[in-house]
Write a protein that holds these residues in place. Structure first.
Motif, PDB file in Angstrom:
ATOM      1  N   ASN A 228       0.833  -1.216   0.000  1.00  0.00           N
ATOM      2  CA  ASN A 228       0.000   0.000   0.000  1.00  0.00           C
ATOM      3  C   ASN A 228       0.859   1.254   0.000  1.00  0.00           C
ATOM      4  O   ASN A 228       0.554   2.233  -0.693  1.00  0.00           O
ATOM      5  N   LYS A 231       2.407   1.775  -3.298  1.00  0.00           N
ATOM      6  CA  LYS A 231       1.410   2.082  -4.326  1.00  0.00           C
ATOM      7  C   LYS A 231       0.860   3.495  -4.157  1.00  0.00           C
ATOM      8  O   LYS A 231       0.729   4.246  -5.126  1.00  0.00           O
ATOM      9  N   THR A 232       0.526   3.876  -2.927  1.00  0.00           N
ATOM     10  CA  THR A 232      -0.176   5.138  -2.700  1.00  0.00           C
ATOM     11  C   THR A 232       0.632   6.173  -1.926  1.00  0.00           C
ATOM     12  O   THR A 232       0.259   7.342  -1.888  1.00  0.00           O
ATOM     13  N   GLY A 233       1.703   5.761  -1.263  1.00  0.00           N
ATOM     14  CA  GLY A 233       2.446   6.686  -0.406  1.00  0.00           C
ATOM     15  C   GLY A 233       2.048   6.589   1.042  1.00  0.00           C
ATOM     16  O   GLY A 233       2.695   7.174   1.908  1.00  0.00           O
ATOM     17  N   ARG A 234       0.978   5.838   1.325  1.00  0.00           N
ATOM     18  CA  ARG A 234       0.533   5.649   2.711  1.00  0.00           C
ATOM     19  C   ARG A 234       0.392   4.155   2.993  1.00  0.00           C
ATOM     20  O   ARG A 234      -0.137   3.412   2.161  1.00  0.00           O
ATOM     21  N   GLY A 235       0.823   3.740   4.151  1.00  0.00           N
ATOM     22  CA  GLY A 235       0.726   2.342   4.543  1.00  0.00           C
ATOM     23  C   GLY A 235       1.292   2.151   5.935  1.00  0.00           C
ATOM     24  O   GLY A 235       2.066   2.980   6.417  1.00  0.00           O
ATOM     25  N   ASN A 328       4.185   7.942   5.144  1.00  0.00           N
ATOM     26  CA  ASN A 328       3.479   9.131   4.647  1.00  0.00           C
ATOM     27  C   ASN A 328       4.462   9.855   3.722  1.00  0.00           C
ATOM     28  O   ASN A 328       5.126  10.803   4.108  1.00  0.00           O
ATOM     29  N   THR A 338       3.857  16.721  -2.673  1.00  0.00           N
ATOM     30  CA  THR A 338       3.113  15.673  -3.368  1.00  0.00           C
ATOM     31  C   THR A 338       3.231  14.354  -2.621  1.00  0.00           C
ATOM     32  O   THR A 338       4.308  13.990  -2.164  1.00  0.00           O
ATOM     33  N   GLY A 341       3.964   7.390  -4.527  1.00  0.00           N
ATOM     34  CA  GLY A 341       4.309   5.989  -4.365  1.00  0.00           C
ATOM     35  C   GLY A 341       5.711   5.719  -4.874  1.00  0.00           C
ATOM     36  O   GLY A 341       6.413   6.623  -5.348  1.00  0.00           O
ATOM     37  N   GLU A 344       6.440   6.587  -8.642  1.00  0.00           N
ATOM     38  CA  GLU A 344       6.502   8.024  -8.904  1.00  0.00           C
ATOM     39  C   GLU A 344       7.809   8.618  -8.384  1.00  0.00           C
ATOM     40  O   GLU A 344       8.403   9.500  -9.021  1.00  0.00           O
TER      41      GLU A 344
END
Length: 871
Positions: A228, A231-235, A328, A338, A341, A344
């Motif tokens: 996660n 993929k999203t930058g948060r986990g 984060n 920004t 992930g 990016e």
């Protein structure tokens, strides 16, 4: 002065000013740049040291000198903030690859502060130069410093993705970032793979970069959280200490040699020692910090007979031996914060490297072409050397010589300059060959640089080559172990409680006290402490590992772990149970049950005022969260819970109403329901209300005691009460007398070995022996009045007030055949009883009989089956 007035609303002024301030601290203070992974202060420290030549190839310099240089030239802020940032760059427990090599006290993992900057010395570490390499080739944009006296880089060239390798933490206005460190070699491998496969998936990248790699090692659990985050930058991942359990002769030892990232070791040791001192868990003997310069080592000594794994699990749950790390990933990209992930981040870094290599190639190409141009001029000059010398000797000065060379031989300005500055020894034949060789080398270089600039594949090949070269220079093995699944930590709370024999008292108004045996024994002639209009209804001889269930009139129950009760003396009023569990003012406690084990095959039978009954397995009353009342019977309208009984599953039930009706039948007619169910009709009480429910063994010789509000008592043998249908009104067991109507206030079963306790309306306690009251038939009225009691408030049994003053030893009463609700050692007794096989239940007709072959079962009979009176 009037010209300087600002005529604007205050909110607009504050908004505009704060907006500018926020923009500054977001872009230029707290968040790292995705390209080099550095905050401005870190970048300025590295650049200042690099410019001063303060590298690993030279001796250390005083940190104060570097801090002063940074403040004076690039970063006009406090010296403390600059020095603290410099110290952090040198700490190998914070940075995966430290960028500053500091000599002296640079702090510790115990959060000890570093020595003052006048005492420490520092220089750039070797790997820091990989971030700065190429600055002299115009690879990045330079900007004027705060006083426009010199230039500083807006970003560093960065030969590896530092933002992933060293991570970052920071808080700005409206944004925060938490990026963990990752393994240096894995990050470079993933970057190379991404360059070669621009359309690869995240799963492909995770073949190379497994997850975070903290400088403190430890164990990371939770692949799903890593996926996660990438993929999203948060986990979220779980970071757990690396421990080893060692068995010794007299104790077990928990050895911790790696702890989670950014955990203060000293605070961790202090917290574990507080747990030991406060005896939150039984078994910890000593905690020691044995760390030295060779590594971290924390030792926890545990008793030999204690469950060491359970102790360790408790420490995981209640200390920083285990903690969560939340990704984060916020960084500055194109001057904007920004959330990114993994792909990016790598794409941004690769884009930066393409720009850096392109700029460097252009710089090198221009330089090579300039040099090639000069060499061409020198070679031409040597070929006509005599003419060139003659022309120079005939000239007036240097300028005239240059002019003449340009005019006569068509040299350019730069070539003419090089010729007039040429030293005579360079005119030898050897040097002419060297010039020709240099010309050929430059020609090849120009071809290669043009190829890099013209062919994107070639440019990427150069980036890959440089990444491989950087990786080969520095070997950084992985320290953190990655596990796919988060290990479930279960704590057996029973093992955490120190077993201790105690006494528990419960009053009608809900005051619950824990009393030590010593205090209980010392208060033999002391009056029990309570409110004036309160009544002591239970004294339990218990243990701290037991649980207490308190049932309320609202159909709820309170789950009370006894070890959490506060200790008071016998004479103290104590505290209301609401200090532990929030109870509404209109909610009153009606019954209590002491539980030693929820695994026994027992049932809680509940009865409401409107005749609803239900039977629920005891195990369903066990919960893990108990901060508020828990529903145990779903009541409708104005109905309320009035009584609770406990059965073994093979007993009879009797419900008694206020007007003297009783319904007796097998408990198997009551379905076993869930804890929140409403129940079923147990007795028809139209215009009446239930006052009690009792469970009894079919073969018992117990009697039913009825107490009226006017002070009368009636004792009936259970054998004399006919069985009824479950939904009927039952049998009238008290003859009505219109001139003296009696309202029943208490009804319960009793044997002749028990004592009877009556509380009158003046809250005076009266004690009687049950055997002293005569039994009567069901067709008689209340005839006998309790001596000395005018009005009865409630009745209690000897099982309730069972504990004798001075008693300290708690013994199970296994000799008792009847399992009573209020018996202190109830479940000890229940555990001793044989459990029979359940058979089909049969409703009794008007006549009933107990089959001696099956003493715990009801048998359907007819009049013809009844033999002699003796049988």
């Amino acid at each position: 002065m009037s010209d300087k007035k600002i005529l604007m609303p205050l909110e607009e002024i504050m908004g505009e000013r704060f907006g500018r301030y926020s923009k500054y601290i977001i872009q230029d203070r707290a968040l790292p740049d995705v390209r080099d992974g550095l905050k401005p202060v870190q970048r300025r420290i590295l650049y200042a040291m690099f410019k001063e030549g303060n590298t690993h190839l030279k001796p250390y310099r005083k940190s104060a000198k570097t801090v002063g240089n940074v403040i004076g030239n690039y970063h006009p802020h406090g010296d403390t903030s600059v020095y603290d940032a410099m110290v952090r760059l040198s700490q190998d427990w914070k940075m995966r690859v430290p960028l500053v090599d500091m000599q002296g006290n640079n702090g510790s993992i115990d959060n000890d502060p570093a020595a003052a900057m006048r005492y420490t010395e520092a220089r750039l570490s070797p790997i820091a130069l990989e971030l700065l390499a190429g600055l002299d080739k115009e690879t990045v944009t330079m900007a004027l410093n705060f006083d426009d006296t010199e230039y500083e880089p807006t970003v560093l060239p960065a030969k590896y993705p530092n933002i992933l390798v060293n991570g970052a933490t920071g808080i700005s206005a409206g944004y925060a970032t938490d990026i963990p460190p990752h393994n240096f070699e894995e990050v470079i491998d993933a970057t190379i793979y991404r360059i070669k496969h621009p359309s690869c998936s995240l799963e492909d990248l995770m073949q190379w970069i497994k997850g975070p790699d903290f400088p403190t090692g430890a164990i990371v659990e939770g692949k799903e959280g890593i996926v996660n985050a990438f993929k999203t930058g948060r986990g979220k991942v779980v970071v757990r200490s690396k421990v080893e359990i060692q068995e010794e002769k007299n104790m077990n030892v928990i050895v911790v040699d790696e702890i989670p990232y950014e955990v203060n070791k000293a605070d961790l040791v202090r917290k574990i020692d507080e747990i030991r001192l406060n005896k939150n868990i039984d078994g910890i003997l000593e905690v020691r910090d044995e760390s030295d310069r060779t590594g971290l080592r924390v030792v926890v000594e545990v008793k030999k007979d204690a469950n060491v794994q359970n102790v360790l699990n408790y420490l995981y749950k209640n200390t920083d031996l285990q903690k969560n790390y939340n990704y984060n990933v916020v960084a500055i990209k194109n001057k904007r914060p920004t959330l990114m992930g993994l792909m990016e981040i790598l794409d941004s870094y690769i884009e930066h490297q393409i720009d850096v290599v392109t700029r460097r190639s252009i710089f090198d190409l221009n330089k090579a072409q300039t040099r090639q141009h000069i060499i061409d001029g020198l070679i031409k000059a040597i070929s006509i050397l005599d003419d060139v010398v003659k022309t120079i000797r005939a000239s007036k000065d240097k300028g005239d010589a240059k002019h003449n060379l340009i005019e006569k031989y068509e040299f350019t300005e730069k070539q003419a300059e090089a010729i007039v500055m040429l030293q005579l020894y360079r005119l030898t034949n050897t040097d002419i060959v060297a010039l020709q060789k240099e010309h050929d080398e430059i020609e090849a270089l120009i071809i290669e640089l043009n190829k890099i600039l013209d062919d994107p594949k070639e440019l990427r090949r150069v980036i890959i080559s440089e990444l491989k070269e950087t990786k080969s220079k520095y070997k950084v093995p992985r320290l953190t172990v990655i596990l796919d699944q988060i290990k479930d930590i279960t704590i057996n709370k029973e093992d955490l409680i120190i077993p201790e024999d105690i006494y528990i008292t419960v009053t009608r108004d809900g005051y619950v006290k824990r009393i030590s045996p010593r205090s209980y024994k010392a208060s033999e002639k002391t009056v029990f402490g309570k409110k004036d209009e309160d009544v002591l209804v239970n004294v339990f001889a218990a243990n701290t590992v037991d649980k207490l269930l308190l049932f309320t009139n609202k159909g709820n129950y309170l789950y009370v772990p006894i070890h959490e009760l506060e200790e008071f003396k016998w004479k103290d009023v104590g505290k209301h149970i609401s200090y532990m569990i929030k109870v509404n003012n209109d909610e009153k406690i009606i019954k209590s049950v002491l539980v030693k084990s929820f695994d026994l095959p027992c049932y809680i039978c509940l009865a409401s005022a409107n005749g609803q009954v239900k039977r629920t397995a005891l195990r369903e009353f066990e919960v893990t969260r108990y901060s508020k009342p828990i529903k145990c019977m779903n009541l409708k309208g104005e109905d309320e819970l009035v009584d609770v009984a406990l059965s073994t599953g093979e007993e009879g039930l009797i419900l008694v109403s206020e007007k003297g009706y009783a319904a007796l039948y097998s408990e198997e007619l009551i379905s076993v329901l869930g804890i929140k169910a409403a129940g079923i009709k147990g007795i028809n009480v139209a215009g009446d209300r239930v006052v009690g429910i009792s469970a009894f063994l079919p073969t018992s010789k117990d009697c039913l005691i009825l107490l009226s509000e006017k002070g009368y008592i009636k004792k009936i043998r259970l054998l004399d009460i006919p069985a009824s249908n479950r939904t009927s009104r039952g049998v009238l067991i008290v003859k009505k007398v219109k001139s003296n109507e009696q309202r029943i206030v208490s009804a319960f079963t009793v044997n002749d070995q028990q004592s009877l306790h009556i509380i009158d309306n003046a809250f005076v306690h009266h004690s009687f022996e049950a055997k002293h009251f005569n039994t009567t038939t069901i067709d008689t009225r209340f005839a006998s009045m309790v001596e000395g009691v005018d009005n009865i408030l409630m009745g209690l049994l000897d099982d309730v007030i069972i504990a004798k003053k001075g008693e300290t030893e708690i013994k199970p009463k296994t000799e008792k055949k009847v399992i009573r609700l209020d018996e202190p050692n109830l479940f000890d007794a229940a555990a001793e009883m044989p459990v029979k096989e359940k058979k089909e239940s049969i409703e009794l007709p008007e006549v009933h009989f107990y089959d001696e072959d099956k003493p715990k079962k009801f048998k359907k009979l007819t009049i013809d089956d009844v033999l002699s009176e003796d049988e």
